[in-house]
Design a protein around this motif. Sequence first.
Motif, PDB file in Angstrom:
ATOM      1  N   HIS A  10      54.494  71.625  26.756  1.00 13.12           N
ATOM      2  CA  HIS A  10      53.967  71.312  28.081  1.00 13.12           C
ATOM      3  C   HIS A  10      53.701  69.808  28.226  1.00 13.12           C
ATOM      4  N   LYS A  11      53.123  69.240  27.188  1.00 12.48           N
ATOM      5  CA  LYS A  11      52.847  67.800  27.197  1.00 12.48           C
ATOM      6  C   LYS A  11      54.149  67.013  27.326  1.00 12.48           C
ATOM      7  N   ALA A  12      55.190  67.470  26.641  1.00  9.39           N
ATOM      8  CA  ALA A  12      56.485  66.779  26.700  1.00  9.39           C
ATOM      9  C   ALA A  12      57.011  66.780  28.141  1.00  9.39           C
ATOM     10  N   GLN A  13      56.819  67.875  28.837  1.00  8.42           N
ATOM     11  CA  GLN A  13      57.233  67.947  30.243  1.00  8.42           C
ATOM     12  C   GLN A  13      56.451  66.935  31.080  1.00  8.42           C
ATOM     13  N   HIS A  14      55.159  66.878  30.828  1.00  7.88           N
ATOM     14  CA  HIS A  14      54.329  65.924  31.570  1.00  7.88           C
ATOM     15  C   HIS A  14      54.781  64.484  31.299  1.00  7.88           C
ATOM     16  N   ARG A  15      55.092  64.194  30.017  1.00  5.84           N
ATOM     17  CA  ARG A  15      55.538  62.837  29.666  1.00  5.84           C
ATOM     18  C   ARG A  15      56.839  62.494  30.389  1.00  5.84           C
ATOM     19  N   TYR A  16      57.730  63.472  30.492  1.00  5.79           N
ATOM     20  CA  TYR A  16      58.983  63.245  31.202  1.00  5.79           C
ATOM     21  C   TYR A  16      58.682  62.815  32.648  1.00  5.79           C
ATOM     22  N   PHE A  17      57.791  63.541  33.273  1.00  4.51           N
ATOM     23  CA  PHE A  17      57.476  63.266  34.673  1.00  4.51           C
ATOM     24  C   PHE A  17      56.809  61.903  34.855  1.00  4.51           C
TER      25      PHE A  17
ATOM     26  N   ASP B 248      50.298  58.259  41.455  1.00  2.77           N
ATOM     27  CA  ASP B 248      50.429  58.156  40.004  1.00  2.77           C
ATOM     28  C   ASP B 248      49.083  58.284  39.290  1.00  2.77           C
ATOM     29  N   SER B 249      48.050  57.639  39.832  1.00  5.01           N
ATOM     30  CA  SER B 249      46.751  57.696  39.156  1.00  5.01           C
ATOM     31  C   SER B 249      46.239  59.140  39.136  1.00  5.01           C
ATOM     32  N   TYR B 250      46.546  59.880  40.184  1.00  3.86           N
ATOM     33  CA  TYR B 250      46.091  61.272  40.218  1.00  3.86           C
ATOM     34  C   TYR B 250      46.907  62.150  39.270  1.00  3.86           C
ATOM     35  N   VAL B 251      48.182  61.865  39.183  1.00  4.61           N
ATOM     36  CA  VAL B 251      49.053  62.602  38.259  1.00  4.61           C
ATOM     37  C   VAL B 251      48.508  62.448  36.834  1.00  4.61           C
TER      38      VAL B 251
ATOM     39  N   GLY C   3      57.140  59.428  32.970  1.00  7.21           N
ATOM     40  CA  GLY C   3      58.196  58.446  32.702  1.00  7.21           C
ATOM     41  C   GLY C   3      59.024  58.168  33.950  1.00  7.21           C
ATOM     42  N   ARG C   4      59.348  59.234  34.679  1.00  7.37           N
ATOM     43  CA  ARG C   4      60.110  59.068  35.924  1.00  7.37           C
ATOM     44  C   ARG C   4      59.314  58.262  36.954  1.00  7.37           C
ATOM     45  N   LEU C   5      58.026  58.567  37.025  1.00  4.36           N
ATOM     46  CA  LEU C   5      57.171  57.832  37.974  1.00  4.36           C
ATOM     47  C   LEU C   5      57.079  56.359  37.577  1.00  4.36           C
ATOM     48  N   ASP C   6      56.963  56.104  36.283  1.00  2.00           N
ATOM     49  CA  ASP C   6      56.882  54.723  35.801  1.00  2.00           C
ATOM     50  C   ASP C   6      58.169  53.972  36.149  1.00  2.00           C
ATOM     51  N   ALA C   7      59.307  54.658  35.992  1.00  2.00           N
ATOM     52  CA  ALA C   7      60.592  54.026  36.298  1.00  2.00           C
ATOM     53  C   ALA C   7      60.668  53.685  37.785  1.00  2.00           C
ATOM     54  N   LEU C   8      60.169  54.593  38.603  1.00  2.52           N
ATOM     55  CA  LEU C   8      60.184  54.350  40.049  1.00  2.52           C
ATOM     56  C   LEU C   8      59.287  53.158  40.413  1.00  2.52           C
TER      57      LEU C   8
END
Length: 138
Positions: free
Chosen positions: A76-83, A51-54, A85-90
Motif C-alpha cells: 500500500h505504501k508503495a502505491q502511495h509513493r508512486y502517486f 499535495d500537502s493534503y495528499v 512521485g507523479r505529483l512531484d513530477a507535475l
Amino acid sequence: MAMEWNERMAIGHDVIDQQHRELFRRFDILIEACRQACGKERIEELLYFLDSYVVTHFREEEGLMEGHAYPGVDEHKAQHRYFTGRLDALKADLKAKGVSTHLVISTNQILLKWIIQHIKNIDVQFGAFLKTRAQEAV
Ligand SMILES: [Fe+2]
C-alpha cells in the motif's frame, strides 16, 4: 464538478472517508481552476494545496495500517509513493517549464482516476480488514 466522492467509495472508516472527501474537494478546485485557464501561479498554489493534503492523508492512512499491523501495508505504501512521485513530477514540470493548462488538466484527470481506483480497489481492502478486526474485538 470534476468528480465527487460518493458512497461507493466509502471504506467504512469515518476519518479516512472524510479525508477522501477532502481530497476530492481539493482536486475539484484545482481542475476547475485549470478549466478556467487560471494563471500558472494560481495553479501552482492549488497543486501545492492538494499535495500537502495528499501527504497528510497518506501519512495518517499508513499510520493506521501500521497501528493495526495490516499485512498489506508495504504494498500500500508503495502505491502511495508512486502517486506522490507523479505529483512531484507535475510540480517540477510546472515550475520549470510552466506546462500548458491543458497538460495540467489531463495530468490531473489521470491522477484523479488513479485515486478513484486506489480507493475503490485498495483502500476498501484495508476498510474490510478493519471491519474484521472490529468484529474480532467484540
Ligand atoms: Fe491508500
